[in-house]
Design an enzyme around this catalytic site. Structure first.
Site, PDB file in Angstrom:
ATOM      1  N   ASN A  97       0.828  -1.222   0.000  1.00  0.00           N
ATOM      2  CA  ASN A  97       0.000   0.000   0.000  1.00  0.00           C
ATOM      3  C   ASN A  97       0.859   1.268   0.000  1.00  0.00           C
ATOM      4  O   ASN A  97       0.774   2.101   0.883  1.00  0.00           O
ATOM      5  CB  ASN A  97      -0.984   0.002   1.169  1.00  0.00           C
ATOM      6  CG  ASN A  97      -0.300  -0.074   2.515  1.00  0.00           C
ATOM      7  OD1 ASN A  97       0.827  -0.553   2.603  1.00  0.00           O
ATOM      8  ND2 ASN A  97      -0.962   0.395   3.553  1.00  0.00           N
ATOM      9  N   HIS A 234      -2.230  -9.189  11.918  1.00  0.00           N
ATOM     10  CA  HIS A 234      -2.568  -8.362  13.091  1.00  0.00           C
ATOM     11  C   HIS A 234      -3.916  -8.691  13.745  1.00  0.00           C
ATOM     12  O   HIS A 234      -4.781  -7.833  13.891  1.00  0.00           O
ATOM     13  CB  HIS A 234      -2.406  -6.864  12.819  1.00  0.00           C
ATOM     14  CG  HIS A 234      -3.092  -6.289  11.599  1.00  0.00           C
ATOM     15  ND1 HIS A 234      -4.390  -6.542  11.279  1.00  0.00           N
ATOM     16  CD2 HIS A 234      -2.629  -5.430  10.645  1.00  0.00           C
ATOM     17  CE1 HIS A 234      -4.709  -5.875  10.184  1.00  0.00           C
ATOM     18  NE2 HIS A 234      -3.658  -5.202   9.775  1.00  0.00           N
ATOM     19  N   ASP A 306       3.875  -5.095  11.783  1.00  0.00           N
ATOM     20  CA  ASP A 306       3.116  -4.022  11.126  1.00  0.00           C
ATOM     21  C   ASP A 306       3.869  -2.691  11.280  1.00  0.00           C
ATOM     22  O   ASP A 306       3.273  -1.641  11.545  1.00  0.00           O
ATOM     23  CB  ASP A 306       1.686  -3.921  11.688  1.00  0.00           C
ATOM     24  CG  ASP A 306       0.783  -3.036  10.817  1.00  0.00           C
ATOM     25  OD1 ASP A 306       1.249  -2.555   9.765  1.00  0.00           O
ATOM     26  OD2 ASP A 306      -0.388  -2.836  11.202  1.00  0.00           O
ATOM     27  N   PRO A 324      -2.942   6.244  11.416  1.00  0.00           N
ATOM     28  CA  PRO A 324      -2.773   5.059  12.258  1.00  0.00           C
ATOM     29  C   PRO A 324      -1.464   4.335  11.951  1.00  0.00           C
ATOM     30  O   PRO A 324      -1.079   4.222  10.791  1.00  0.00           O
ATOM     31  CB  PRO A 324      -3.978   4.198  11.880  1.00  0.00           C
ATOM     32  CG  PRO A 324      -4.348   4.621  10.493  1.00  0.00           C
ATOM     33  CD  PRO A 324      -3.912   6.053  10.334  1.00  0.00           C
TER      34      PRO A 324
END
Lengths: 433, 312
Positions: A97, A234, A306, A324
């Site tokens: 991403n 996650h 992550d 985030p």
């Protein structure tokens, strides 16, 4: 690729490798980039005295954002891989991403070339499951694989249509690519933090645990039906962990959780500090405990960080407006060691399994110190106490939720293919004539 | 199932194939007579097409007329079908008009079987939904047998059925038909274009045309990929480029004498690269040409004009 490395003997470390059953003080000889010999009393020209240190298989992180291409102000392949090395990680999977999104063969081949030149650790390219991560058209997975793609993922957004997800799984199976899934239902995940007591008191819009649970259930049901190789990343709730447990023997499915979901809770929402926004959000203590229990029992297979670097301008904001994500590489081992191992919630051996053996098996051929395995390893001083300081972070960003915290257990050196890629030991390496 | 119906190929036998092929050959050579003295003289054949068709409709009509039948043709446009008359009502009407054979094309699987229950006429399935298309399979075996020198030459050969098996009535008809001819069949498709239970036929599933050649395919049978499978809803194929790369038949695949077949119409550059449609290894033109003879034979058998027992 790296040149074949010189021989190196690591002497006197406590070697812990769950996969090959090693748990003793002994010596390890590295030669030609591989583990050549394990046993007491090894001799050689180039040695490293590691008395008092622990030697583990290099850690494997299947979930990292190195922000390249597009946001090199936050992280690059060079700084991301250096941060990984500083955390003992020797293999990393880069998420797609980015900007542009990694959904075209030409982007993959470009990344693969840059990794060869710029990365300190082994890095694998994950590509988008659907074009532009828009949840419509599948990517050219077979052409992407030929260009060097390692797996496919919808990380960051999730796949909102079960039909698209199912097609994606079927097609990934044909392409022979594993699928890493970010499970989040956007019709439920409308808030910025977990929809719990601290959110209620603080007046911050919350996202319920069901946002993750409903999407996880869908993913698991489809994985079972399609037979695709699926990894749920996650996992942060008690129910999602339970669902993974239910489907474990019914599908080709694995799952991870993160260091922060194992060690932090939504109490931090009370700070109103944008630093603590992450997705999935930090959960209440019960979830943290159950997720930790699921990791201990093997329902959750391993840990992934992550690692999500963000610039100060994206984090120094009210919680609702902050981006985030947390840095993860550099603190992963120390945080879990401090919060779970030293509090007897997790054995050291299971932690090494969860950071090295299990993810190493998932990516293939990594996570062990067995003779013949790649010489990828982490040298750790379990007794060293250190404070996480922004000025000492190796990442290009500073958004660690552990800033200012004292952690126990610190990386002393990281070796990839027989070469030191993170080095706080310099003087310990002795050349002998 | 009544002996004279041609509804599906699930139970077709090698003897059935021989009967149809021999008769089709007679038909092709004019041995069954012409428009005035043909085998179908005095017979009425109704073509009821509830779905658009070009080559199938035309070849049925040509075959029926060449053998002397009266032909009534109703299609979705300009008939009561367009006004919403049901399948069963249409069939009952045609039955009342004393049709000897009803040839039906319908968008839903099972339509032919349902129609057969409501008429005394022989029922010939010209394609129903994703179900069956038996005359296509028969003409394929005819074309292949002409190319190889007889039905016996098919025995032991390997045919790879390539592409959209999931949505294909042609696939569902050719698989048992090729098997009845003694051929080994494999499927070549991504999982998105196969039924979830891809092992339903107990056939090997291969993931590219290149791999099909390694498997030893003598014949590549390419299926049509409907454009909407690539564009509508949740597309099952990422791109034409990727589909063509792994599931498209290119010239290099035909270099060693492998034969190419396709039921038509071909999406050039998708299932078959444009330059090989009329390649010498391509049976596509032969398949089209075989349609009239085989459908003539099928109509002759269905109407009882030629007395042979057939179980197809």
């Amino acid at each position: 690729m790296r040149e074949a490395s010189r021989e190196l003997i690591i002497r006197g470390a406590h070697v812990l490798d769950p996969l090959s059953g090693l748990d003793e003080v002994t010596d390890v000889r590295l030669a030609a980039g591989r583990v050549a010999e394990v046993g007491a009393g090894l001799r050689g020209a180039r040695r490293l005295d590691a008395d008092g240190l622990h030697l583990f298989p290099g850690f494997v992180d299947v979930h990292a954002h190195w922000r390249t291409p597009g946001r090199e102000d936050e992280e690059t392949i060079e700084t991301g891989s250096a941060a990984a090395a500083a955390g003992g990680f020797t293999s990393v999977v880069m998420m797609p991403n980015t900007d542009p999104i990694v959904d075209k063969p030409v982007i993959v081949s470009g990344l693969v070339r840059r990794i060869e030149n710029e990365s300190r650790v082994r890095a694998h390219v994950s590509v988008a499951l659907h074009e532009g991560l828009r949840g419509e058209r599948l990517t050219e997975m077979r052409l992407l694989k030929e260009a060097g793609a390692f797996c496919v993922s919808d990380d960051g957004l999730g796949t909102q249509s079960a039909g698209v997800l199912r097609n994606g799984m079927l097609y990934a199976k044909t392409a022979g690519l594993p699928v890493i899934l970010h499970c989040e239902d956007h019709t439920l995940a409308t808030g910025a933090v977990h929809d719990g007591v601290p959110a209620a008191l603080a007046g911050i819009p919350g996202s319920p645990a069901s946002a993750e649970d409903a999407a996880t259930a869908t993913a698991l049901v489809l994985a079972t039906e399609t037979g695709a190789k699926v990894h749920i990343t996650h996992v942060s709730t008690a129910l999602s962990a339970g669902l993974v447990g239910y489907f474990k023997d019914r599908a080709d499915v694995t799952a991870d959780t993160t260091p922060h979901h194992l060690t932090l809770t939504d109490e931090l929402v009370g700070t109103l500090d944008g630093m603590y926004r992450v997705n999935p959000p930090l959960r209440p203590e019960k979830h943290r405990r159950d997720v930790g229990e699921a990791l201990r029992g093997g329902i959750l297979d391993f840990v992934a960080t992550d690692h999500a670097p963000h610039s100060l301008s994206e984090k120094d904001l009210p919680l609702e407006e902050a981006a985030p994500g947390f840095l993860g590489h550099e603190t992963a081992f120390a945080a879990i060691h401090t919060e779970l191992v030293l509090k007897d919630k997790l054995s050291l051996s299971r932690l090494i399994e969860a950071m090295a053996s299990a993810p190493g098996r998932w990516i293939g051929g990594a996570g062990t110190l067995g003779v013949g395995a790649p010489a990828d390893l982490a040298l750790v001083d379990l007794s060293e106490e250190w404070t996480v300081r922004p000025e000492e972070m190796v990442s290009r960003s500073r958004n660690s939720p552990y800033l200012g915290q004292k952690l126990r257990g610190r990386l002393v050196g990281t070796v990839v293919g027989g070469e030191l890629v993170y080095d706080r030991i310099g003087e310990r390496v002795g050349e002998r004539v | 199932m009544r002996a004279r119906d041609f509804i599906g190929t699930q139970d077709v036998t090698r003897e059935d194939l021989r009967t149809v092929l021999d008769l089709a050959q007679d038909f092709a050579k004019g041995r069954l007579g012409g428009p005035t003295d043909g085998a179908l003289s005095g017979k009425t054949v109704c073509l009821a097409f509830f779905e658009a068709s070009t080559r199938t409709a035309v070849s049925f009509e040509l075959a029926a007329r060449r053998a002397g039948a009266h032909v009534i043709s109703i299609s979705e446009k300009g008939s009561a079908i367009q006004k919403g008359e049901s399948l069963v009502d249409t069939v009952v009407t045609l039955d009342a008009l004393e049709a000897d054979a009803i040839v039906i094309r319908h968008p839903a699987a099972g339509a032919a079987r349902l129609a057969a229950r409501h008429t005394g006429a022989a029922l010939v399935n010209a394609g129903d939904g994703r179900g069956q298309h038996p005359t296509q399979a028969l003409l394929d075996v005819y074309a292949l047998s002409e190319a190889l020198g007889g039905l016996d030459e098919l025995d032991g050969r390997r045919v790879a059925v390539v592409g959209d098996v999931l949505h294909s009535r042609v696939a569902r008809s050719v698989i048992p038909t090729f098997q009845a001819a003694g051929m080994e069949v494999a499927l070549v498709a991504p999982r998105t274009l196969l039924p979830l239970e891809a092992h339903a036929w107990n056939l090997p599933v291969i993931s590219s045309v290149d791999d099909a050649l390694d498997w030893g395919a003598d014949v590549l049978y390419a299926l049509r990929l409907q454009k909407e499978r690539m564009t509508e809803g949740s597309p099952r194929v990422p791109s034409v480029a990727e589909y063509a790369r792994y599931y498209g038949v290119a010239r290099r695949h035909l270099a060693t004498g492998t034969l190419l077949m396709h039921p038509g119409p071909v999406n050039r550059g998708v299932e078959v690269s444009g330059d090989v449609v009329f390649d010498h290894s391509s049976l596509i033109p032969t398949q089209v040409a075989s349609g009239v003879a085989v459908r003539g034979a099928v109509l002759a058998l269905a109407t009882g004009a030629v007395g042979m027992e057939i179980a197809a």
